[in-house]
Write an enzyme that holds these catalytic residues in place. Structure first.
Site, short mmCIF file in Angstrom:
data_model
loop_
_atom_site.label_atom_id
_atom_site.label_comp_id
_atom_site.label_asym_id
_atom_site.label_seq_id
_atom_site.Cartn_x
_atom_site.Cartn_y
_atom_site.Cartn_z
N SER A 1 17.85 -26.42 -1.17
CA SER A 1 18.89 -25.80 -1.98
C SER A 1 19.90 -26.85 -2.40
CB SER A 1 19.60 -24.69 -1.20
OG SER A 1 20.77 -24.28 -1.88
N HIS B 1 15.52 -25.33 -5.19
CA HIS B 1 16.15 -24.01 -5.18
C HIS B 1 17.57 -24.12 -5.70
CE1 HIS B 1 16.49 -19.86 -3.61
NE2 HIS B 1 17.73 -20.18 -3.28
N ASP C 1 21.01 -22.02 -6.28
CA ASP C 1 21.78 -20.82 -5.92
C ASP C 1 22.88 -20.58 -6.94
OD1 ASP C 1 20.65 -19.87 -3.38
OD2 ASP C 1 21.29 -21.80 -2.59
N MET D 1 25.90 -18.29 -8.13
CA MET D 1 26.86 -17.33 -7.59
C MET D 1 27.98 -17.10 -8.59
SD MET D 1 27.17 -18.77 -3.70
CE MET D 1 25.73 -19.35 -2.80
N HIS E 1 17.92 -18.56 -7.98
CA HIS E 1 18.30 -17.36 -7.22
C HIS E 1 19.64 -16.87 -7.76
CE1 HIS E 1 19.53 -15.71 -2.96
NE2 HIS E 1 19.43 -14.75 -3.87
N MET F 1 22.60 -14.70 -7.58
CA MET F 1 23.48 -13.86 -6.77
C MET F 1 24.64 -13.44 -7.66
SD MET F 1 23.28 -15.94 -3.16
CE MET F 1 22.75 -17.49 -3.90
N MET G 1 17.04 -12.61 2.73
CA MET G 1 18.26 -13.33 3.07
C MET G 1 18.46 -13.27 4.58
SD MET G 1 19.39 -14.54 0.26
CE MET G 1 20.90 -15.22 0.96
N GLY H 1 26.74 -21.71 1.93
CA GLY H 1 25.76 -22.47 2.68
C GLY H 1 26.23 -22.70 4.10
N GLY H 2 25.30 -23.15 4.95
CA GLY H 2 25.66 -23.57 6.29
C GLY H 2 25.89 -22.46 7.30
N ASP I 1 15.80 -17.45 2.92
CA ASP I 1 16.98 -18.17 2.43
C ASP I 1 18.12 -17.96 3.42
OD1 ASP I 1 19.00 -19.40 1.06
OD2 ASP I 1 18.73 -18.27 -0.80
N GLY I 2 18.46 -19.04 4.15
CA GLY I 2 19.61 -18.99 5.03
C GLY I 2 19.31 -19.42 6.45
N GLY I 3 19.96 -20.49 6.88
CA GLY I 3 19.85 -20.93 8.26
C GLY I 3 18.50 -21.50 8.66
#
Length: 244
Positions: A26, A51, A53, A55, A84, A86, A155, A162-163, A191-193
């Site tokens: 990402s 990827h 993101d 937003m 993606h 959002m 998700m 992020g993070g 997506d995430g972690g």
């Protein structure tokens, strides 16, 4: 193939489907001043997809990129640009993101009342259609749409930043989706972690596309991209080991 990315001519053939583990860094975690070089660097170091993101500060509490940024980085990406969204509403922006060169456009089931129409619009614009599910949205929300999607994004953090830490309750959702999908050519993206600790958990449950931001870009830079490769390999090897 000659490297003509500066002219925007270097594009891989149309996407084909397979369930091999794919790592999608990402760029939310990349150096914002060097996006083009960062995209090249992660691909050169083994990334399968890039990827992006998007937003809007409305659907999620952050503001990032628009179609103009996607168009600007497209010439620097040889492979798949995975966008993606959002954002809400989604439909008015689909054409612009498709024209910017998105290979996959993913919209959230929670972002509007007519998600089936959204998926039709994405495919009609020439992109692959993705459907994202927030942590509080059950797998069953995707069931009526399985024949209209090319990817389901689970998700494993709350979208917007992020993070964040991985939400382990989403592993069961991945298993449910894997069973629902059956032999349909639909990717399951996480997506995430994602890192070498969590990657094997979701891969074993049935995911095949792993989005990772800080876990890929940590320790490297465009002038020292070797750590990107080390990070990508660590995530991939952990995930692949769990599927053997």
């Amino acid at each position: 193939m000659d490297d003509n990315r500066d002219q925007g001519q270097c594009r891989e053939p149309a996407m084909t489907f397979d369930r091999r583990i794919k790592i999608a860094p990402s760029i939310l975690s990349a150096d914002f001043a060097n996006f083009g070089q960062e995209c090249r660097a992660v691909e050169d170091q083994g990334a399968d997809w890039v990827h992006v993101d998007v937003m809007d500060g409305h659907f999620v509490p952050n503001l990032t990129f628009g179609p103009a940024m996607c168009k600007a980085i497209r010439p620097h990406i040889r492979g798949v640009m995975d966008v993606h969204l959002m954002i809400a509403p989604v439909d008015p922006y689909i054409e612009a993101f498709a024209e910017a060169g998105s290979d996959i456009i993913t919209a959230h089931v929670e972002a509007g009342p007519h998600v089936h129409r959204t998926l039709q619009a994405i495919r009609g614009a020439g992109a692959r259609a993705g459907l994202a599910l927030n942590p509080g949205t059950p797998a069953d929300a995707a069931r009526p749409l399985l024949d209209d999607v090319d990817l389901i994004c689970v998700m494993t953090v709350n979208p917007g930043f992020g993070g964040q830490k991985f939400i382990h309750s989403q592993i069961e959702k991945v298993r449910e989706l894997r069973a629902m999908i059956g032999d349909r050519p639909v990717h399951i993206e996480i997506d995430g972690g994602v890192d070498p600790t969590t990657a094997p958990l979701v891969a074993a449950a049935g995911a095949d596309v792993l989005v990772a931001g800080s876990a890929v870009f940590r320790g490297g830079s465009v002038s020292n991209s070797a750590p990107y490769g080390e990070n990508i390999r660590a995530i991939r090897e952990a995930a692949e080991a769990a599927t053997r």
